[in-house]
Design a protein around this motif. Structure first.
Motif, mmCIF file in Angstrom:
data_model
loop_
_atom_site.group_PDB
_atom_site.id
_atom_site.type_symbol
_atom_site.label_atom_id
_atom_site.label_comp_id
_atom_site.label_asym_id
_atom_site.label_seq_id
_atom_site.Cartn_x
_atom_site.Cartn_y
_atom_site.Cartn_z
ATOM 1 N N GLY A 20 0.832 -1.185 0.000
ATOM 2 C CA GLY A 20 0.000 0.000 0.000
ATOM 3 C C GLY A 20 0.868 1.237 0.000
ATOM 4 O O GLY A 20 1.745 1.420 -0.838
ATOM 5 N N MET A 21 0.657 2.098 0.972
ATOM 6 C CA MET A 21 1.426 3.331 1.078
ATOM 7 C C MET A 21 2.758 3.128 1.798
ATOM 8 O O MET A 21 3.581 4.031 1.839
ATOM 9 N N GLU A 22 2.936 1.964 2.383
ATOM 10 C CA GLU A 22 4.147 1.705 3.160
ATOM 11 C C GLU A 22 5.198 1.031 2.268
ATOM 12 O O GLU A 22 4.891 0.064 1.573
ATOM 13 N N VAL A 23 6.401 1.539 2.328
ATOM 14 C CA VAL A 23 7.507 0.976 1.555
ATOM 15 C C VAL A 23 8.661 0.664 2.498
ATOM 16 O O VAL A 23 9.090 1.514 3.274
#
Length: 254
Positions: A20-23
């Motif tokens: 998702g938005m987490e890398v």
């Protein structure tokens, strides 16, 4: 026999994973020469390795320092990693270690170049050994263009000269390789090519040797470990003997 100096064969692998938005990022340090070092150790030969990231600061800078080794093996590390020095980065004159290696061979040293993505001219041209002093003493001519050949179908080596000491003690034929650097045998040194592969109807030197001045050089146009060396090649009973014979020949031990 003095230790063998191996330059190169180390690399970092950095990976990114997105959720998702987490890398997230992770990094691994790998050594492609583990099997090679074990093979030479099994034959009673000590290897001192200077990883590619350490060559700038730690690779020998004098004939006296090179004399500590029976042979030098450059494997999968490009010319720039040997040309750069700490002084170079400061804008100062420094030693050209490719010219130093050529002079060392001329004076009696033994130099091997092994293939890979940054060997010879390299998969994308990043090896950059074409036109250097190291090429001058090699038994092959290096292409000015990217020379990496990926061969997932496998390339079958065939021996040209079974009598040469480098090939002594091998009881079975060479297993296939999965890639190599495309070079050209020197016109006046055809007899120096010991093993070839055929790709699209063209003969390609796989193993070549040369006497240069008082010294010797050897070119092995594929990896000393994975991935261009197939799993079958790495398990081959002749692997340890062949790799040891290469450096023993360079050191005039055979």
């Amino acid at each position: 026999m003095k230790p063998v100096l191996l330059a190169g064969e180390t690399f970092h692998v950095t990976s990114f994973a997105s959720k998702g938005m987490e890398v997230g990022a992770s990094s691994r340090y790998l050594n492609g020469a583990t099997r090679y070092i074990e093979a030479l150790a099994a034959q009673g030969i000590e290897v001192v390795q200077i990883g590619g990231e350490r060559c700038e600061a730690e690779f020998p800078r004098s004939l006296e320092a090179l004399a500590e080794y029976s042979a030098v093996v450059i494997s999968d590390v490009g010319a720039l990693s040997l040309l750069y020095t700490p002084e170079t980065r400061m804008g100062q004159r420094s030693v050209n270690r490719l010219e130093l290696l050529r002079h060392w061979v001329e004076q009696g040293g033994g130099l091997m170049m092994a293939g890979g993505y940054t060997g010879f001219q390299g998969m994308d041209g990043s090896g950059m050994f074409h036109g250097t002093a190291v090429e001058d003493c090699m038994p092959v001519e290096i292409s000015p263009y990217p020379d990496g050949l990926e061969a997932p179908e496998g390339l079958d080596p065939f021996v040209v000269d079974t009598s040469h000491p480098v090939l002594a003690g091998l009881k079975s034929s060479f297993p296939f390789v999965l890639g190599m650097n495309r070079v050209v045998a020197r016109a006046n040194l055809e007899e120096a090519t010991l093993v070839r592969c055929i790709n699209r109807g063209r003969d390609l030197p796989l193993l070549a040797v040369r006497d240069y001045g008082a010294g010797r050089s050897l070119a092995w146009m594929t990896d000393i470990g994975p991935h261009w060396l197939s799993a079958e090649f790495m398990r081959w009973e002749g692997y340890d003997i062949l790799m040891a014979n290469m450096v023993r020949w360079l050191a005039r031990e055979i």
